[in-house]
Design an enzyme around this catalytic site. Structure first.
Site, PDB file in Angstrom:
ATOM      1  N   ASP A 137      -2.181  -0.030  -0.085  1.00 32.27           N
ATOM      2  CA  ASP A 137      -2.321  -1.476   0.090  1.00 32.27           C
ATOM      3  C   ASP A 137      -2.138  -2.170  -1.258  1.00 32.27           C
ATOM      4  O   ASP A 137      -2.336  -1.564  -2.316  1.00 32.27           O
ATOM      5  CB  ASP A 137      -3.713  -1.813   0.641  1.00 32.27           C
TER       6      ASP A 137
HETATM    7  N1  URA Z   1      -6.408   3.579   3.185  1.00 28.29           N
HETATM    8  C1  URA Z   1      -6.479   2.240   3.085  1.00 28.29           C
HETATM    9  O1  URA Z   1      -7.230   1.603   3.804  1.00 28.29           O
HETATM   10  N2  URA Z   1      -5.694   1.637   2.179  1.00 28.29           N
HETATM   11  C2  URA Z   1      -4.874   2.299   1.327  1.00 28.29           C
HETATM   12  O2  URA Z   1      -4.206   1.686   0.501  1.00 28.29           O
HETATM   13  C3  URA Z   1      -4.813   3.701   1.451  1.00 28.29           C
HETATM   14  C4  URA Z   1      -5.588   4.316   2.378  1.00 28.29           C
END
Ligand code: URA
Length: 239
Positions: free
Chosen positions: A105
């Site tokens: 993310d």
């Molecule tokens: N899980 C998440 O919620 N976000 C990420 O960036 C990676 C794994």
């Protein structure tokens, strides 16, 4: 070893177009093995010593980088939504086809693998391989710890009914910060796992992919090539 044309080797190893490569060759700006070469069809092999205007070019067939991703950077090749992880690759190391192997993310930091090797990325991310990914997650509330770890281990059911594979949840020395290891890569997975237990993730860092930890010497925003040993651990030579 299989040979390829020098113009193809150079175009694949840089961001130069074929016509830019041809112009540089004509201008005598390209050296192969220390000697100027102007023939675009001159035979070359991956890994040959090539310089352009005196600067050496990485002509390895594929490249693999460990990036310590900072927050605010999108793990994609093009960003409508701000800079991308590929923008963090210094111009001298940039080449065509670089992409992040797997998504983080925008607000997640830590280990992001950048490569131009599609087969390798495909194998690394194949759901059947279950390559573990480890995160440090800081949450905004208190968890009933042994019960939460047992729920992770059993396979959590997310809000939308998705049943997850068994995952590990361990406490760390910092209150409300947990080490989480998952074996699949679903959208916002770690955040949704904690949400299923009633808390929100306020900070998330990926600290390992498989048996390869994020290099503690890399500052956020820095990257380095993966070592041969790290590539072996990630199954770079597996079929
Ligand atoms: N899980 C998440 O919620 N976000 C990420 O960036 C990676 C794994």
């Amino acid at each position: 070893m299989k040979t390829l044309r020098l113009d193809r080797l150079l175009a694949a190893s840089t961001e130069l177009t074929r016509s830019e490569v041809h112009r540089l060759l004509r201008a005598g700006e390209v050296c192969l093995g220390g000697k100027p070469v102007s023939d675009p069809a001159a035979p070359a092999v991956w890994g040959d010593a090539v310089t352009v205007r005196g600067e050496s070019v990485c002509t390895a067939q594929h490249v693999y980088y460990m990036l310590n991703k900072p927050a605010g950077v999108v793990s994609a090749t093009e960003g409508k939504d701000g800079p991308t992880v590929v923008d963090l690759v210094p111009p001298a190391l940039r080449r065509r086809g670089l992409f992040p192997a797997g998504r983080l993310d925008k607000d997640t930091v830590g280990f992001c693998l950048i490569t131009d090797d599609g087969d390798f990325a495909h194998r690394l991310l194949a759901p059947r391989r279950h390559v573990p990914k480890t995160y440090l997650a800081t949450v905004d509330g208190d968890l009933d710890y042994p019960a939460a770890a047992a729920a992770f281990e059993q396979g959590l059911v997310l809000g939308d009914g998705t049943v997850l594979l068994s995952a590990a949840l361990e406490r760390t020395s910092t209150a409300r910060t947990y080490r989480v290891t998952v074996h699949e890569g679903r959208y916002h997975q770690v955040k949704r796992m904690f949400a299923a237990l009633g808390v929100h993730v306020v900070a998330l860092e990926r600290i390992a992919i498989g048996a390869v930890p994020l290099d503690p010497l890399l500052e956020r925003g820095e990257l380095r090539p993966l070592t041969a040993e790290e590539l072996r651990l990630l199954g770079q030579n597996d079929e």
